[in-house]
Design an enzyme around this catalytic site. Structure first.
Site, PDB file in Angstrom:
ATOM      1  N   GLY A   1     -11.134  13.827  20.644  1.00 18.74           N
ATOM      2  CA  GLY A   1     -12.104  13.866  21.739  1.00 18.74           C
ATOM      3  C   GLY A   1     -13.289  12.939  21.512  1.00 18.74           C
TER       4      GLY A   1
ATOM      5  N   GLY B   1       0.823  -1.216   0.000  1.00 15.87           N
ATOM      6  CA  GLY B   1       0.000   0.000   0.000  1.00 15.87           C
ATOM      7  C   GLY B   1       0.849   1.254   0.000  1.00 15.87           C
TER       8      GLY B   1
ATOM      9  CG  MET C   1      -8.153   3.424   5.823  1.00 14.64           C
ATOM     10  SD  MET C   1      -6.946   3.556   4.507  1.00 14.64           S
ATOM     11  CE  MET C   1      -7.987   3.214   3.097  1.00 14.64           C
TER      12      MET C   1
ATOM     13  CG  ASP D   1      -2.598  -0.091   8.680  1.00 14.21           C
ATOM     14  OD1 ASP D   1      -3.460   0.794   8.721  1.00 14.21           O
ATOM     15  OD2 ASP D   1      -2.647  -1.071   7.916  1.00 14.21           O
TER      16      ASP D   1
ATOM     17  CG  ASP E   1       4.760  -8.315   7.843  1.00 11.03           C
ATOM     18  OD1 ASP E   1       5.613  -8.414   8.724  1.00 11.03           O
ATOM     19  OD2 ASP E   1       4.096  -9.256   7.381  1.00 11.03           O
TER      20      ASP E   1
ATOM     21  CB  THR F   1       7.359  -5.045   0.946  1.00  7.07           C
ATOM     22  OG1 THR F   1       6.121  -4.589   0.399  1.00  7.07           O
ATOM     23  CG2 THR F   1       8.517  -4.565   0.105  1.00  7.07           C
TER      24      THR F   1
ATOM     25  CB  ALA G   1      15.988  10.611   1.788  1.00  7.89           C
TER      26      ALA G   1
END
Ligand code: ATP
Length: 322
Positions: A186, A11, A170, A128, A103, A105, A22
């Site tokens: 809140g 994703g 998500m 996530d 993970d 990948t 970078a």
């Protein structure tokens, strides 16, 4: 090392472009060429490569998504697919890889490096934040802030119309975005996949809240919540309380948009650290951040371990909703 390959997989997450920039600029600084591999492992198998120069990554630090595109690749799950991919890398003279993904990948990368002789360093791109071994994954901070902005907007209309809203964020297997955006926004209740909630108890609290003068409420639900998504839970609440609810599903807007300063800096530090790791001859490790410091975590250590959210936060959210 004279030439490295760089790709995104799984994703997309805001901050991936900062990491791409970078990697490219750190490599160029050290006289290493960078080849961009398009659409993850699919592009590796097809030889869909393009050279990346310091100038070709200008102006991307502020952009969400990934200029290299990303994909999932069933073909790479097969030995034949991985062999083809290695052949393409060899032909292009690529001696090492930086993989930006999650993970799955890294599982693929680990398998690849045990079968073929090529080092891989991973950078965690995932909204996530469920990756063990790093305090934050790239894109999480942006996703939380987008969800928070939406919750703040919904609160305005909820308050004006005296409504109760269920907001779905998500997180198929992880409640991190729900917990962070819910606490910051809140929320009156937060539902996450890691906890089996007592729906009747929460429903009673909402009804009590009404009686105590709360005219509106917001409940944040992670999409993977085991009682069902926000629509399912709202239906159950309607049955339990007779109250009327509105539901908003935030969906993919949480993935897009300009990355926050935090994600840009994390992407920049991670990309630089990945090139440094390859230069030092490291392989099969993920760049992570622990207590503000960049660290390398072996791929194999991450598996079978899940980062658990701090459930004490739910207690705090409950206290804040009196
Ligand atoms: P996200 O967290 O966004 O889902 P991810 O990197 O975990 O990102 P996956 O779809 O799980 O995403 O994996 C990306 C790709 O990695 C898969 O499409 C596949 O090509 C490769 N991959 C995953 N697991 C394996 C494996 N066990 N062996 C070989 N390749 C794999």
């Amino acid at each position: 090392m004279k030439r490295i390959g760089l790709f995104c997989s799984g994703g997309d997450a805001p901050g991936m472009n900062a990491a791409i920039r970078a990697v490219v600029r750190s490599a160029v600084f050290h006289n290493i060429e960078v080849v961009g591999i398009l659409r993850g492992y699919n592009g590796m198998i097809k030889g869909d490569f393009r050279p990346l120069t310091a100038r070709s990554v200008s102006g991307i630090i502020s952009r969400g998504g990934t200029i290299l595109h990303t994909a999932r690749s069933p073909e790479f799950m097969t030995y034949k697919g991985r062999k083809k991919a290695f052949g393409q890398l060899k032909n292009a003279g690529i001696e090492g890889l930086v993989a930006i993904g999650g993970d799955g990948t890294f599982r693929g990368a680990r398998k690849f490096t045990t079968e073929f002789d090529i080092p891989v360093i991973g950078v965690t791109g995932s909204i996530d934040n469920d990756c063990w071994g790093t305090d934050y994954t790239l894109g999480f901070d942006t996703a939380v802030n987008i969800a928070l902005d939406a919750i703040d907007r919904i609160r305005d209309t909820a308050a004006s119309h005296d409504r109760i809203f269920f907001v779905e964020v998500m997180g198929r297997n992880s409640g991190m975005i729900a917990l962070w955006s819910g606490l910051a926004g809140g929320a009156d209740a937060i539902f996450i996949p890691e906890v089996r909630e007592d729906l009747p108890a929460v429903a009673r609290e909402l009804v009590e809240g009404r009686k105590m003068g709360k005219t509106s409420a917001i409940v944040v639900v992670a999409e993977g919540e085991e009682a069902g998504g926000a629509f399912e839970i709202a239906k159950k609440f309607k049955r339990l309380t007779g109250l009327d609810f509105r539901v908003t599903i935030l969906g993919h807007i949480q993935r897009g948009g300009s990355p926050t300063a935090f994600d840009r800096i994390l992407g920049t530090r991670s990309g630089a650290a990945a090139v440094e790791a390859l230069r030092k001859g490291k392989q099969n490790q993920m760049v992570g951040i622990q207590n503000g410091k960049m660290v390398l975590v072996p791929f194999c250590k991450m598996w079978n371990r899940r980062k658990r959210p701090d459930l004490g936060w739910l207690k705090i959210a409950e206290m804040m909703s009196v």
